[in-house]
Every structure is written in structure tokens, then in C-alpha cells.
Write an enzyme that holds these catalytic residues in place. Structure first.
Site, PDB file in Angstrom:
ATOM      1  N   LYS A  74       0.911  -1.148  -0.129  1.00 37.58           N
ATOM      2  CA  LYS A  74      -0.070   0.061   0.040  1.00 37.58           C
ATOM      3  C   LYS A  74       0.924   1.279   0.085  1.00 37.58           C
ATOM      4  CE  LYS A  74      -3.795   1.967   2.762  1.00 37.58           C
ATOM      5  NZ  LYS A  74      -4.451   1.853   4.119  1.00 37.58           N
ATOM      6  N   SER A 149      -9.224   1.547   3.070  1.00 37.93           N
ATOM      7  CA  SER A 149      -8.628   2.263   2.224  1.00 37.93           C
ATOM      8  C   SER A 149      -7.469   1.555   1.426  1.00 37.93           C
ATOM      9  CB  SER A 149      -7.681   3.614   2.999  1.00 37.93           C
ATOM     10  OG  SER A 149      -6.873   3.316   4.131  1.00 37.93           O
ATOM     11  N   SER A 173      -9.471  -0.324   7.081  1.00 37.24           N
ATOM     12  CA  SER A 173      -8.900  -0.452   5.827  1.00 37.24           C
ATOM     13  C   SER A 173      -8.266  -1.748   5.384  1.00 37.24           C
ATOM     14  CB  SER A 173      -7.949   0.659   5.814  1.00 37.24           C
ATOM     15  OG  SER A 173      -8.520   1.960   5.752  1.00 37.24           O
TER      16      SER A 173
END
Ligand code: GLN
Length: 466
Positions: A74, A149, A173
Site C-alpha cells: 500500500k 482505504s 482499511s
């Protein structure tokens, strides 16, 4: 789904594939993908590492289980010399000067990083639309959001572009996008994995964790990343979880679920029915099921967002264009700060900074921030009480199915409410996994602090039960 890591490891060892071919194939898939999962491709690093693995195999040297396994990161983690953008205009051209501990441990084990993955900017969001790189598209239905996210990470795993990906989970997330894309996602106990080198969103709940297509792969990656780190004083030492230790779940006798999550008007009727069917199947295995009382969703979401906004306002105050980020010059220093921040942060991030500074400001902090802290204590006490009665808690991951791309941006409040079932476990700092079973957006399994092994054990049990 069987372990991809074991499968690929065998193929490498048996010379069925070369690491270079494996890496090249995944890089090509990532480059061509139309789901907007990629912020930057790490082809140079990846191919160089792959050549080394191939040379070792050719020389007859032994390779470790993670050696040569391609993974994604990420884009909120540091990997020295590569872009770390947080999907923001502010850090669009920022390069990491060092490497995050969790990522370094994977590199030390020989895993190969392929990609920095698209996500909500600074972790702010539940849909992966709050990004300068274009909304991430859901792996199953590209007209829907990927969740957030860590949306790019979940989609890359679901599409098999990466074998596993590393996400960050502050309020859901990892678990929510895992649920939206039908893969496993694990948020360990807070402090099990170092946060050093993960851009801070809300430091008191930020966790690092793996997303993968099997429990075994989650276990392998979790073990490698865990451990005390002198660079993160909130970390602690934990025991490695062996494969054999999670095979048998006989010691799990009682499962609880929150009645008010299920009896809430806001839950999708299909998710509710599917959840209750799963509960019935668990009962049929002779496990006792208890209904538990918990805080109302609105209370959980309010407590979480109060604290998360306060912490992110504080954490992001360092991003003013002086040491980091794209500076825009104004007439004087104050104006430079102001233009740099207002032009370079997204609407959602600014909403959180303004909200966070408001709850921390004099006159408001007692009224709002301290109330949030107090609620968090009550939530933690509630969990302590629950775990005296039950071994694990089961819950849906989300109240609803993933929305269409574009919908959440119009209605931030309803986006915040989509976190209703994930944020409580974050505030409690508890180990929680999403398994892609049981409801359209999966199930969450939670245990008491540091009982990460129990969570994986029950996940294994559910694999054959529902
Ligand atoms: N959706 C939640 C939020 O926006 C959680 C995000 C996260 O875990 N990073 O705060």
C-alpha cells in the site's frame, strides 16, 4: 483456496518456473490492469531481486519459503528510494529515505516487492476513491468501489496480480476492502507489527497487516512481520504461530455476536440473513452461541472519527511543504503553508484536519475529545467483559454491499457509517480477520488482545463449517 506461497515455492524449487518469469508475468499484469490499483511499479528492483533468486536456485542453494514471492505494498509505506505518495498531490514526488520495518522483514525473508498500491489518500476513506490516481475498481464488479482505504492492495490480491499485499488498517482499511473483494485480510493485535515507516494516520489504532487468498499465507506473512522493534515503542514480542497449532479448533467452545449489529435497520437484509445462517451452522457443530450487547453503531462511528480526526490533524501538521512535499510559495511563510496545504490535500483529508483541529481546540476538547477517549475506555472494558464469556466474536464486515463508484463521494456521512462494524475492534486494538465467507462482504472474527492465533484457528474451522 490453498496456499499460493507454498505452491509457488515448490514451483521455484522444482524449476517448473523461473523467478524472473514469475515476476515479469505479474509486472505485466499490473501494468496492463484497468482497475487503477497501481501508483508506481517497482520493476527495476523486482527484476534485480528475481535474478538473484534464480542464481541461487541454479547453484543448488536452498531458498526460504518467501524467497522470490512477489508482493504489493500500500502506498503509505516507506521503501527506500521509491515513491511514497499516500495517493496525494502533496507527496506525489516524494521518495522514501528509508524502509518500513515490516517491509524490511519481508525483504530480508526474500519476498519481492512489485508495486506501490493505490489507496485512499493518507488512509482517509472507505472506498479508495479519495486518490489522485483514479478510483480503484472492485475486483468482482468494476462498476463498484474496491473498498478502502487499502483498496488497491485487496484488488491486486483478488486478481492474482500479487501473491499477497501489505495494507494498513486504522478503522477497517484491511478488513473492509478484503470483504468487498472476497479475500482474507488480517488486522493483528495493535503492537504486534511495527508501525515504523507506515505513514501515521491515527497512531493509537494504526496497524500493519497482510491481505492474501488463504489463511496459511496470512499466517506465514504475519509471522515474518511480527516482533518488537526498538523504532516503535508500542510494539511487543509475540510467539510465532505454527501451522499445526491452528488446525484444531476444539478449544473454541463459545462464540458471541452483537445483537444490535444484526437487529439494526441499517443492515442489508441479505447480509443479515446470511449472517444468521452462518451462526446456525456454527451452532449445529455443537458450539455455544451467545448474543452480546454492544454500543450503537452511531456511537462507535462517532467515537472513532472524533479520535481519528484529532490524531490525523496532529500527525499531518508536519506536512507543510518545508521538510516534505510539494511546496507552493506564497507572499510570506504563513501563506506558503496555507497554500501548500489547501492546494495539495484532498477535500476528504481537509475535512478531517479541520474536524480534528476543532475537537482538539480549547473550549471543545473537554466537550468532545475527552468524551471520545472516555468512550474508547468503555468500549475496551466492554470487550474485556465479553471475552470472559466467549472465545471469539463473529460479525459481518460491513452493514451493506459495496456502493457504485461515485456514490460515497457525494455522501461522506454514509461512507463513515459503512465503517460501523469495523471501527469498534480497532478502538479495542483487537486481532480481527476478514474471511471471504458467510455474507456477501465476508465475516469478521475477533478475539481478545494477543490471541491472534485463536482468530486464525477459528478462521480455519469456518473454512470447513460454512
Ligand atoms: N474508513 C476508515 C477511515 O476512513 C478507516 C480507514 C483506515 O483504516 N485507514 O478512517
Amino acid at each position: 483456496m490453498k496456499s499460493q506461497i507454498h505452491k509457488i515455492h515448490q514451483q521455484l524449487v522444482n524449476k517448473k518456473i523461473t523467478c524472473t518469469a514469475l515476476v515479469q508475468e505479474r509486472l505485466d499484469l499490473l501494468k496492463l490492469n484497468t482497475h487503477n490499483t497501481v501508483n508506481s511499479i517497482l520493476d527495476e528492483i523486482a527484476l534485480k531481486l528475481a535474478t538473484k533468486v534464480d542464481a541461487k536456485i541454479k547453484n543448488g542453494e536452498e531458498i526460504g519459503l518467501l524467497e522470490g514471492i512477489p508482493f504489493g505494498i500500500k502506498d503509505v509505506f516507506m521503501l527506500q528510494g521509491t515513491y511514497a505518495t499516500a495517493s496525494s498531490d502533496l507527496l506525489k514526488n516524494y521518495k522514501s529515505p528509508y524502509t518500513a520495518t515490516a517491509i524490511q522483514k519481508l525483504l530480508d525473508a526474500g519476498a519481492i516487492p512489485l508495486v506501490k498500491e493505490n489507496c485512499d489518500s493518507f488512509g482517509h476513506g472507505s472506498s479508495s476513491e479519495n486518490t489522485i490516481f483514479g478510483a480503484v475498481k472492485n475486483a468482482i464488479d468494476p462498476t463498484l468501489v474496491a473498498g478502502g482505504s487499502s483498496g488497491g492492495s485487496a484488488v491486486n490480491v483478488a486478481k492474482d496480480f500479487t501473491v499477497f499485499s501489505i495494507g494498513g488498517d486504522t478503522g477497517g482499511s484491511i478488513r473492509q476492502p478484503a470483504g468487498y473483494n472476497n479475500v482474507f485480510g488480517f488486522k493483528p493485535t495493535y503492537g504486534r507489527i511495527s508501525r515504523f515507516g507506515l505513514m501515521a494516520y491515527a497512531s493509537s489504532t494504526d496497524c500493519v497487516g497482510p491481505i492474501a487468498r488463504s489463511i496459511e499465507d496470512i499466517r506465514i506473512v504475519l509471522n515474518v512481520m511480527s516482533g518488537k522493534d526498538s523504532k516503535d515503542q508500542t510494539t511487543n514480542q509475540s510467539k510465532s504461530i505454527s501451522q499445526e497449532s491452528i488446525v484444531n479448533a476444539d478449544d473454541i467452545k463459545t462464540v458471541g455476536y452483537f445483537k444490535n449489529f444484526i437487529e439494526n435497520d441499517a443492515i442489508d437484509s441479505e447480509i443479515k440473513t446470511a449472517f444468521l445462517t452462518s451462526i446456525a451452522k456454527i451452532k449445529a457443530q455443537g458450539i455455544q452461541v451467545k448474543e452480546l450487547d454492544f454500543f450503537e453503531s452511531e456511537t462507535l462511528v462517532s467515537a472513532y472519527y472524533t479520535l481519528a480526526m484529532a490524531e490525523t490533524a496532529s500527525n499531518l501538521s508536519r506536512l507543510d511543504g518545508t521538510n516534505y512535499g510539494h511546496r507552493i510559495e506564497g507572499a510570506n511563510l504563513k501563506e506558503s503553508y496555507s497554500i501548500t496545504r489547501s492546494e495539495n490535500f484532498s477535500e476528504e483529508t481537509k475535512r478531517r484536519i479541520v474536524g480534528g483541529n476543532q475537537v482538539l481546540s480549547q473550549g471543545f476538547s473537554d466537550e468532545i475529545y475527552l468524551k471520545g477517549l472516555n468512550l474508547r475506555d468503555q468500549i475496551a472494558e466492554n470487550f474485556e467483559k465479553d471475552f470472559k464469556e466467549v472465545d471469539v466474536i463473529l460479525s459481518p464486515v460491513t452493514p451493506n454491499k459495496p456502493p457504485k463508484i461515485g456514490e460515497s463521494l457525494k455522501d461522506p456521512l454514509s461512507m463513515y457509517l459503512s465503517d460501523a462494524f469495523t471501527v469498534g475492534f480497532s478502538l479495542g486494538q483487537l486481532p480481527t480477520i476478514t474471511v471471504p465467507q458467510g455474507t456477501a462482504t465476508g465475516l469478521q472474527i475477533t478475539a481478545a488482545k494477543n490471541k491472534d492465533k485463536l482468530v486464525l484457528k477459528f478462521a480455519n474451522f469456518l473454512k470447513d463449517t460454512i
